[in-house]
Design a protein around this motif. Structure first.
Motif, short mmCIF file in Angstrom:
data_model
loop_
_atom_site.label_atom_id
_atom_site.label_comp_id
_atom_site.label_asym_id
_atom_site.label_seq_id
_atom_site.Cartn_x
_atom_site.Cartn_y
_atom_site.Cartn_z
N GLY A 1 0.80 -1.22 0.00
CA GLY A 1 0.00 0.00 0.00
C GLY A 1 0.83 1.27 0.00
O GLY A 1 0.46 2.26 -0.63
N ARG A 2 1.98 1.27 0.68
CA ARG A 2 2.77 2.48 0.82
C ARG A 2 3.79 2.65 -0.30
O ARG A 2 4.07 3.78 -0.73
CB ARG A 2 3.49 2.50 2.17
CG ARG A 2 2.55 2.60 3.36
CD ARG A 2 3.34 2.48 4.66
NE ARG A 2 2.45 2.51 5.82
CZ ARG A 2 2.23 3.59 6.55
NH1 ARG A 2 2.80 4.72 6.23
NH2 ARG A 2 1.41 3.54 7.60
N LEU A 3 4.37 1.55 -0.73
CA LEU A 3 5.47 1.63 -1.70
C LEU A 3 5.08 1.19 -3.09
O LEU A 3 5.79 1.50 -4.05
CB LEU A 3 6.65 0.77 -1.21
CG LEU A 3 7.17 1.07 0.20
CD1 LEU A 3 8.25 0.08 0.59
CD2 LEU A 3 7.70 2.50 0.28
N GLY A 4 3.97 0.45 -3.19
CA GLY A 4 3.56 -0.04 -4.49
C GLY A 4 3.97 -1.49 -4.69
O GLY A 4 4.93 -1.97 -4.07
N PRO A 5 3.30 -2.19 -5.60
CA PRO A 5 3.56 -3.63 -5.78
C PRO A 5 4.91 -3.95 -6.39
O PRO A 5 5.42 -5.06 -6.22
CB PRO A 5 2.41 -4.08 -6.70
CG PRO A 5 2.01 -2.84 -7.43
CD PRO A 5 2.20 -1.72 -6.46
N ASP A 6 5.50 -2.99 -7.15
CA ASP A 6 6.74 -3.28 -7.86
C ASP A 6 7.98 -2.74 -7.16
O ASP A 6 9.09 -2.84 -7.69
CB ASP A 6 6.68 -2.69 -9.28
CG ASP A 6 5.66 -3.41 -10.15
OD1 ASP A 6 5.34 -4.58 -9.83
OD2 ASP A 6 5.19 -2.81 -11.13
N HIS A 7 7.80 -2.15 -5.98
CA HIS A 7 8.97 -1.64 -5.27
C HIS A 7 9.85 -2.82 -4.84
O HIS A 7 9.35 -3.85 -4.40
CB HIS A 7 8.54 -0.85 -4.03
CG HIS A 7 9.63 -0.05 -3.41
ND1 HIS A 7 10.63 -0.62 -2.66
CD2 HIS A 7 9.90 1.29 -3.43
CE1 HIS A 7 11.47 0.32 -2.22
NE2 HIS A 7 11.04 1.49 -2.69
N PRO A 8 11.17 -2.70 -5.02
CA PRO A 8 12.04 -3.84 -4.67
C PRO A 8 11.84 -4.33 -3.24
O PRO A 8 11.91 -5.54 -2.99
CB PRO A 8 13.46 -3.25 -4.86
CG PRO A 8 13.28 -2.19 -5.90
CD PRO A 8 11.92 -1.59 -5.63
N HIS A 9 11.58 -3.41 -2.29
CA HIS A 9 11.40 -3.85 -0.91
C HIS A 9 10.07 -4.58 -0.72
O HIS A 9 9.97 -5.49 0.10
CB HIS A 9 11.50 -2.66 0.04
CG HIS A 9 12.90 -2.21 0.27
ND1 HIS A 9 13.28 -1.44 1.33
CD2 HIS A 9 14.04 -2.44 -0.44
CE1 HIS A 9 14.57 -1.20 1.28
NE2 HIS A 9 15.06 -1.79 0.20
N THR A 10 9.04 -4.18 -1.49
CA THR A 10 7.78 -4.91 -1.44
C THR A 10 7.99 -6.34 -1.92
O THR A 10 7.51 -7.30 -1.30
CB THR A 10 6.73 -4.22 -2.31
OG1 THR A 10 6.55 -2.87 -1.87
CG2 THR A 10 5.39 -4.95 -2.23
N LEU A 11 8.74 -6.48 -2.99
CA LEU A 11 9.02 -7.81 -3.53
C LEU A 11 9.88 -8.61 -2.56
O LEU A 11 9.67 -9.82 -2.38
CB LEU A 11 9.73 -7.68 -4.88
CG LEU A 11 8.92 -6.98 -5.99
CD1 LEU A 11 9.77 -6.80 -7.23
CD2 LEU A 11 7.67 -7.79 -6.31
N ALA A 12 10.84 -7.95 -1.91
CA ALA A 12 11.69 -8.66 -0.95
C ALA A 12 10.88 -9.18 0.22
O ALA A 12 11.09 -10.31 0.69
CB ALA A 12 12.80 -7.73 -0.46
N VAL A 13 9.95 -8.37 0.71
CA VAL A 13 9.12 -8.79 1.83
C VAL A 13 8.22 -9.95 1.42
O VAL A 13 8.00 -10.90 2.18
CB VAL A 13 8.30 -7.61 2.38
CG1 VAL A 13 7.29 -8.09 3.41
CG2 VAL A 13 9.22 -6.59 3.01
N ARG A 14 7.69 -9.89 0.19
CA ARG A 14 6.88 -11.01 -0.30
C ARG A 14 7.73 -12.28 -0.41
O ARG A 14 7.24 -13.40 -0.17
CB ARG A 14 6.27 -10.66 -1.65
CG ARG A 14 5.19 -9.59 -1.58
CD ARG A 14 4.59 -9.36 -2.95
NE ARG A 14 3.94 -10.55 -3.45
CZ ARG A 14 3.62 -10.75 -4.74
NH1 ARG A 14 3.90 -9.81 -5.64
NH2 ARG A 14 3.02 -11.86 -5.11
#
Length: 940
Positions: A527-540
């Motif tokens: 929600g805060r960084l967007g689905p394609d942010h590298p950190h979002t992907l790292a957390v996933r």
């Protein structure tokens, strides 16, 4: 005197009118009445002299008044607080007086501002006065030296006929009067010095030896001293002074106080809400008093007050009542300001305040000292030192300086610093934290939050050997997140402390909690960084990893594949994160049952990594280790052994013998050796590895404990069941101490002890032990975790070996249904459980059913695992055996002969399974000859 006019004087007045030459006036204390007639009338205020004419000389001699009669009180005792609580500290004060109050006794009440020290002292003094146990009671507010001297001087005037115009001398006379004197009537006295702000205030003229004197009352068999202070300096204690630490209200005292205070004004609130409000206020008496006054003045409910208190935009000043109760002089928000100012002046000057600002962002219940004295925290202290004004270059702060800053705060009762409890060395009341944060600007708050987060990451050990420390660090991260979550999700990504919390949950065995945590973090990051942010992907990616660890390998494989697809599109195929994601996908592909596919994927990944990163990159070594593992799991034992030896040689050359990865690879090779049938050789290899790991990593390192586990396992498989059982018992004690009772590795050790209990002949006991372990694993890991599944398998196995073959078959059947639901029908563990169902059906007497089950299982194992996989070969063994038991000895002999050729090719001539197959060939050939002979005899 010339009678030229009229004059009047009364009381202590002297009035003179007209002309007068030399005159002397004297009396017992003030002059006797003097009347002089002359030129007019004059009026003087009490104690003054007025004149309307000419007087050449007038001498007035003041005669001291008579000492006050006993009992006598000097100073005013504060009035009792509303709903005053009779606390344990009050009982301790009174209990300390021995011999009816005639013992030599000095007591010091110390504690943070707002805990009720003054009220306790007032209750003690009032009780002593009412009970007539003192002849003279002295009370002074001792927050400044001048007030103590002035109070002593007043007592000197009233009790010792001292000169009021010389306060120093009058104070000394009073102190001398307190000392016992031979032949005089003893005086039972009580001196209360309330709110001493600085121990040095009790020494007058410290730099002038001729005039220096102490304001501590002298020792007397008839006197008592009670001092209240926020200070904890050593100078306040010793010399027979008894220290009483005043704490917070108990929950019961808090609830009773709020109930009584509100009831007195006709207000009532639900008991549960008052209890919750007391918790929110940390059971601080001053806070409770002002909260009760606020509720009465405003008409608000306790729920509303709690919501306001929890609102980060509400300051403590906003929650102050219009009029303070109980003669209080300070609103809660300012209760500690003077203490902070004084702490900041203590050496090392200027560090106490920035230290408090940092502690205000962390967990009130305990902050590890290493967090507040690490490099990150010390840089913060240097940059925000408050003494001496800003400097062009911050002066470095040492670890000892940081510790002394903590001691300064502790001396002023702003924190509790207990260095002997390093995990929770610093405790601080939540309202002191609140008041401190109220002084932050938004920029300062964000800056302090980032510093606290960085300090936590810097203090977090790479390997979490200490579960208590890990729990404390997670609690501090949770407190920080609750205060400044926005700061931890800034535009540059998710702060590392958030990821460390989730990983810490997982590695300490709380895998289900780790999954839940990363699900929430991934949602916030999306929600805060967007689905394609590298950190979002790292957390996933972390979420996928811990889903797999929790047993949901199918879900983990799907999630990791989705993350990989995003990374390839956003970051590119050669980005390091993309390559790492490919490794994760391959691993979960293997965990989901496709070991050969995992090995193939890792082989492709390895080639790309070498191209992008070079052959020496440390991450490539990890991938090579994964590739070896999945080649082994896919049945390529020879290839896995060769690859392991090659990897070990490379590691020794590049990283050295003592590198952690080198040592781990040696452990993998030893495992392969044992699984290949050489249990004794594996045990010897693990014994050598253990010596090196203890030397390099230490006795309590998780890798060292794992090696001890494997050594015990292979000792048992090599025939030393008693030695293995003893080794596991010792290991269990150490794992409980290092990792905790509920850590997965601790639970695994319990399982091994249960196994060897069964191997020693106590199958029923082993079944019971596994049943107990199953309940704990369900509670800790959940129903679907692989370790929980494995424990169900062992319960069934030992139930069967204890004689209940039918029960074992039924338990395995239930387990198969569970595994199909969680992992799917083709997972290797599901296939293994199907094999166990068949085995125990046969043991229960259902030979036909067992044969059918083995026959159904064989094509599935060939399809999923391949023809040469050890499990496939084992199923062929079982099918052949059932064929022989069904009466086809010749067919069984032929099947075992075909199996023997494949086992020699796959495993070698000397593998135990190969040798066992030779015996089966011979057995069924012999049975074939026997059957033929019987048939011939019947034919004759």
């Amino acid at each position: 005197m010339a009678d030229t006019g009229n004059a009047e004087a009364a009381g202590d007045e002297v009035v003179v009118t007209g002309y007068r030459g030399p005159a002397e006036v004297s009396g017992p204390e003030f002059p006797a009445t003097v009347r002089v007639s002359g030129t007019g009338n004059a009026m003087a205020a009490r104690g003054g002299i007025a004149n309307t004419g000419y007087i050449h000389t007038l001498t007035v001699q003041r005669m001291p008044r008579e000492p006050a009669a006993w009992p006598h009180q000097v100073g005013v005792i504060p009035a009792p607080a509303r709903a005053f609580q009779h606390r344990a500290e009050a009982a301790r004060l009174r209990a300390a007086v021995e011999g009816g109050g005639t013992a030599v006794l000095s007591q010091v009440l110390t504690g943070m501002g707002g805990v009720g020290k003054t009220q306790l002292a007032a209750d003690y003094a009032r009780t002593a006065w009412d009970e007539k146990s003192v002849d003279v009671l002295f009370w002074v507010t001792a927050s400044a030296q001048s007030s103590v001297v002035s109070g002593y001087a007043q007592a000197g005037v009233e009790l010792c006929r001292a000169d009021p115009d010389d306060p120093d001398l009058a104070a000394k006379q009073f102190l001398a009067w307190l000392a016992p004197k031979h032949g005089q009537r003893p005086c039972r006295w009580l001196v209360v010095l309330d709110d001493v702000a600085d121990p040095s205030d009790l020494i007058v003229h410290p730099d002038d030896p001729g005039n220096r004197y102490s304001l501590w009352p002298p020792a007397s068999p008839h006197g008592r001293v009670l001092l209240t202070t926020r200070r904890r300096d050593a100078a306040l204690f010793g010399d027979g002074r008894r220290r009483i630490e005043v704490g917070l209200f108990t929950p019961a005292e808090s609830a009773e106080y709020l109930t009584e205070a509100l009831k007195a004004q006709g207000r009532t609130e639900p008991a549960d809400q008052l209890a919750a409000l007391a918790d929110d206020l940390g059971h601080l008496p001053l806070a409770l008093a002002q909260a009760a006054a606020y509720l009465i003045d405003s008409g608000e409910t306790a729920v509303t007050y709690r919501n306001l208190l929890a609102d980060r935009d509400t300051t403590l000043t906003d929650l102050a009542p219009d009029s303070l109760p109980d003669e209080q002089a300070t609103v809660l928000a300012a209760a500690w300001s003077l203490s902070i100012d004084r702490a900041d002046t203590l050496r090392p000057a200027g560090l106490a305040r920035p230290m408090l600002h940092l502690a205000a962002m962390l967990d009130a219940n305990g902050i590890p000292q290493r967090v507040l004295t690490g490099e990150t925290a010390r840089a913060h202290l240097a940059a925000h030192r408050t003494a001496g004004g800003p400097t062009s270059e911050p002066v470095p702060v040492s670890v000892s300086d940081a510790v002394r800053a903590l001691r300064a705060l502790d001396r002023l009762s702003l924190i509790d610093h207990q260095p002997d409890t390093p995990h929770q060395a610093v405790r601080i009341h939540q309202l002191i934290q609140h008041a401190t944060r109220d002084t932050h600007t938004p920029h300062q708050n964000d800056q302090a939050a980032r510093t606290a987060a960085d300090a936590l990451v810097a203090a977090w050990p790479e390997i979490e050997r200490d579960t208590d420390l890990a729990q404390t660090l997670r609690a501090n991260a949770a407190a920080l997140t609750g205060l400044a979550e926005d700061v931890l999700y800034e535009s540059d990504g998710v702060h590392a402390v958030l990821v460390r919390v989730g990983a810490s949950l997982g590695v300490t065995g709380q895998v289900a909690a780790a999954v839940e945590y990363f699900q929430r973090i991934a949602g916030v990051a999306h929600g805060r960084l967007g689905p394609d942010h590298p950190h979002t992907l790292a957390v996933r990616g972390e979420l996928a990893n811990w889903r797999g660890e929790a047993g949901d390998v199918v879900g983990a494989a799907a999630t990791s594949a989705e993350v990989l697809e995003h990374m390839e599109r956003v970051l590119g195929n050669d980005h390091f994160a993309t390559l790492a994601a490919r490794c994760t996908v391959a691993r979960f592909r293997g965990e989901a049952g496709d070991a050969a596919g995992a090995a193939a994927s890792l082989a492709g990944l390895l080639a790309d990594q070498v191209r992008v990163l070079g052959d020496e990159d440390p991450y490539i070594l990890a991938v090579r280790g994964e590739l070896v593992r999945w080649r082994w799991r896919a049945g390529d034992a020879a290839g896995a052994m060769d690859a392991s030896a090659e990897l070990l040689e490379h590691l020794v050359r590049v990283r050295g013998n003592d590198d952690v990865i080198t040592l781990s690879t040696r452990g993998n090779i030893a495992c392969f050796r044992g699984e290949a049938g050489d249990a004794a050789g594996a045990a010897a290899a693990f014994a050598e590895l253990l010596t090196d790991q203890v030397r390099v990593l230490g006795e309590d390192h998780p890798d060292t404990l794992t090696t001890r586990h494997n050594l015990a396992c292979f000792r048992g498989e090599a025939g030393d069941a008693a030695g293995a059982a003893a080794a596991f018992a010792e290991l269990l004690t150490d794992r409980v101490r290092v990792l905790g009772e509920n850590h997965p590795s601790t639970l695994t050790t319990r399982g091994n002890i249960a196994c060897f209990r069964g191997e020693a002949g106590d199958a029923a006991g082993a079944a019971d032990a596994f049943a107990e372990l199953l309940a704990d694993r369900v509670q800790v890991l959940g129903e679907d975790h692989p370790d929980t599944m494995a424990t169900r398998r062992f319960v069934a196995r030992w139930r069967g070996r204890a004689g209940d073959a039918a029960g074992a078959a039924a338990a395995y059947s239930e387990l198969v249904e569970h595994m199909v639901r969680v992992w799917g029908p083709d997972h290797p563990e599901t296939l293994t459980a199907r094999g166990n169902v068949a085995y125990w059906r046969r043991e229960a007497g259902d030979a036909a059913g067992a044969a059918a089950a083995h026959a159904e299982l064989l094509p599935d194992r060939v399809r999923v695992l391949g023809v040469d996989h050890p499990s496939t070969l084992k199923t062929r063994h079982n099918v052949a055996w059932c064929q022989g038991e069904a009466g086809d000895a010749a067919g069984a002999a032929d099947a075992f002969a075909e199996l023997l050729a494949d086992r020699v090719r796959v495993m070698g001539e000397d593998h135990p399974d190969t040798i066992a197959t030779r015996r089966c060939v011979a057995y069924w050939r012999g049975m074939q000859l026997l059957m033929n002979r019987l048939l011939d005899e019947q034919g004759q």
